[in-house]
Design a protein around this motif. Structure first.
Motif, PDB file in Angstrom:
ATOM      1  N   ILE A 102       0.881  -1.452   0.354  1.00 23.23           N
ATOM      2  CA  ILE A 102      -0.086  -0.165  -0.020  1.00 23.23           C
ATOM      3  C   ILE A 102       0.869   1.462   0.058  1.00 23.23           C
ATOM      4  O   ILE A 102       0.497   2.232  -0.854  1.00 23.23           O
ATOM      5  N   ARG A 103       1.891   1.059   0.974  1.00 19.40           N
ATOM      6  CA  ARG A 103       3.234   2.024   1.127  1.00 19.40           C
ATOM      7  C   ARG A 103       3.904   2.763   0.070  1.00 19.40           C
ATOM      8  O   ARG A 103       3.954   3.571  -0.678  1.00 19.40           O
ATOM      9  N   THR A 104       4.022   1.690  -1.079  1.00 15.46           N
ATOM     10  CA  THR A 104       4.973   1.660  -2.577  1.00 15.46           C
ATOM     11  C   THR A 104       3.897   2.432  -3.074  1.00 15.46           C
ATOM     12  O   THR A 104       3.898   3.205  -4.454  1.00 15.46           O
ATOM     13  N   ALA A 105       2.721   1.892  -3.238  1.00 18.03           N
ATOM     14  CA  ALA A 105       1.663   1.737  -4.691  1.00 18.03           C
ATOM     15  C   ALA A 105       0.894   3.621  -4.366  1.00 18.03           C
ATOM     16  O   ALA A 105       0.843   4.315  -5.303  1.00 18.03           O
ATOM     17  N   HIS A 106       1.183   4.067  -3.340  1.00 18.04           N
ATOM     18  CA  HIS A 106       0.872   5.721  -2.599  1.00 18.04           C
ATOM     19  C   HIS A 106       1.844   6.224  -3.335  1.00 18.04           C
ATOM     20  O   HIS A 106       1.926   7.573  -3.325  1.00 18.04           O
ATOM     21  N   ALA A 107       2.726   5.874  -2.589  1.00 18.51           N
ATOM     22  CA  ALA A 107       4.093   6.241  -3.474  1.00 18.51           C
ATOM     23  C   ALA A 107       4.165   6.550  -4.768  1.00 18.51           C
ATOM     24  O   ALA A 107       4.380   7.745  -5.862  1.00 18.51           O
ATOM     25  N   VAL A 108       4.140   5.177  -5.345  1.00 17.84           N
ATOM     26  CA  VAL A 108       3.494   5.994  -6.820  1.00 17.84           C
ATOM     27  C   VAL A 108       2.932   6.191  -7.566  1.00 17.84           C
ATOM     28  O   VAL A 108       2.911   7.693  -8.453  1.00 17.84           O
ATOM     29  N   VAL A 109       1.693   6.342  -6.622  1.00 17.10           N
ATOM     30  CA  VAL A 109       0.439   7.112  -7.593  1.00 17.10           C
ATOM     31  C   VAL A 109       1.003   8.679  -7.186  1.00 17.10           C
ATOM     32  O   VAL A 109       1.038   9.811  -7.964  1.00 17.10           O
ATOM     33  N   LEU A 110       1.399   9.665  -5.489  1.00 18.24           N
ATOM     34  CA  LEU A 110       2.368  10.707  -5.705  1.00 18.24           C
ATOM     35  C   LEU A 110       2.908  10.917  -6.512  1.00 18.24           C
ATOM     36  O   LEU A 110       3.331  12.475  -7.056  1.00 18.24           O
ATOM     37  N   GLU A 111       4.158   9.919  -7.127  1.00 15.58           N
ATOM     38  CA  GLU A 111       5.180  11.010  -8.023  1.00 15.58           C
ATOM     39  C   GLU A 111       4.763  11.027  -9.242  1.00 15.58           C
ATOM     40  O   GLU A 111       5.138  11.603  -9.997  1.00 15.58           O
TER      41      GLU A 111
END
Length: 247
Positions: A166-175
């Protein structure tokens, strides 16, 4: 409830109201106005509600936060396709929420438990925090919540995904969304002013007003385009993963 989009209507009206953060009286009022579809009738004539009702309530609340009257909300909902799924309604709600001001609220652990429909574990709180749906305070039983993100976060609690994913996916979306926002802003700015004119136009009231006008026209169009493009891209990825049954 289980995975969003697959659950049967199993919520009583009291449970639905608690999950949505509204009163039972509000649910019944919306139902009488036709804003909510009728529940499934079970044994003893008890009405049962599901994810579609929960997502529709979230959308109605978001529209109200924007100052829309009940009549305006009725017109808005009447223009939506009648067969919209729970996930489609959630997308509408997210788009509406994106135009509202950031207004953090406070909630107790008990209130969060009611919204989730169960007692939340510390791992659940960690997941919601990773999605920026809430922030811990010095009081372990009180949290600052983002109403825009909380509904999404609670839905994701039922999806069997590891916290780190979830954290990785969230970071991908933000980036990628920040990168797209920067590039599109530069593109529109250069189209309207051009590098030379932007430099010569100064920083007076006229330039500020021009920027605001550009943003007002650009933002909704860009958001709609991004959503459509992302949905199409996701369908292509899912087809490659699952085959044609992805739809």
């Amino acid at each position: 409830m289980t995975t969003p989009g697959t659950e049967e209507p199993t919520l009583t009206v009291d449970e639905l109201a608690a999950r949505a953060g509204v009163t039972v009286r509000t649910v019944r009022f919306y139902s009488t106005r036709g804003l909510l579809p009728p529940p499934a009738i079970g044994p003893r004539r008890v009405g049962h509600y599901g994810g579609e009702h929960l997502s529709r309530l979230a959308l109605i609340e978001q529209l109200q936060r924007h100052g829309m009257t009940l009549s305006a909300i009725e017109r808005y909902l009447s223009h939506l396709p009648p067969d919209l799924s729970e996930n489609d309604l959630a997308i509408h709600s997210a788009l509406v929420a994106s135009w509202g001001p950031d207004a953090p609220e406070e909630a107790t652990r008990e209130q969060l438990d009611r919204r989730a429909g169960r007692a939340l574990a510390e791992e659940d709180i960690d997941r919601l925090a990773a999605l920026d749906a809430l922030e811990r305070t010095d009081d372990p039983d009180r949290f600052r919540i983002d109403p825009k993100a909380l509904h999404l976060g609670l839905r994701l609690l039922e999806v069997p995904i590891e916290l780190e994913t979830i954290r990785t996916a969230h970071a991908v979306v933000l980036e990628h969304t920040r990168s797209a926002a920067r590039e599109l802003s530069r593109l529109f700015r250069d189209e309207v002013w051009g590098p030379e004119r932007d430099h010569e136009s100064g920083s007076g009231p006229e330039r500020i007003q021009a920027k605001k006008s550009l943003s007002a026209h650009m933002q909704p169009l860009v958001v709609e385009a991004l959503v459509i493009a992302f949905q199409r891209s996701m369908k292509q990825e899912l087809r490659a993963w699952y085959g044609q049954d992805a739809d």
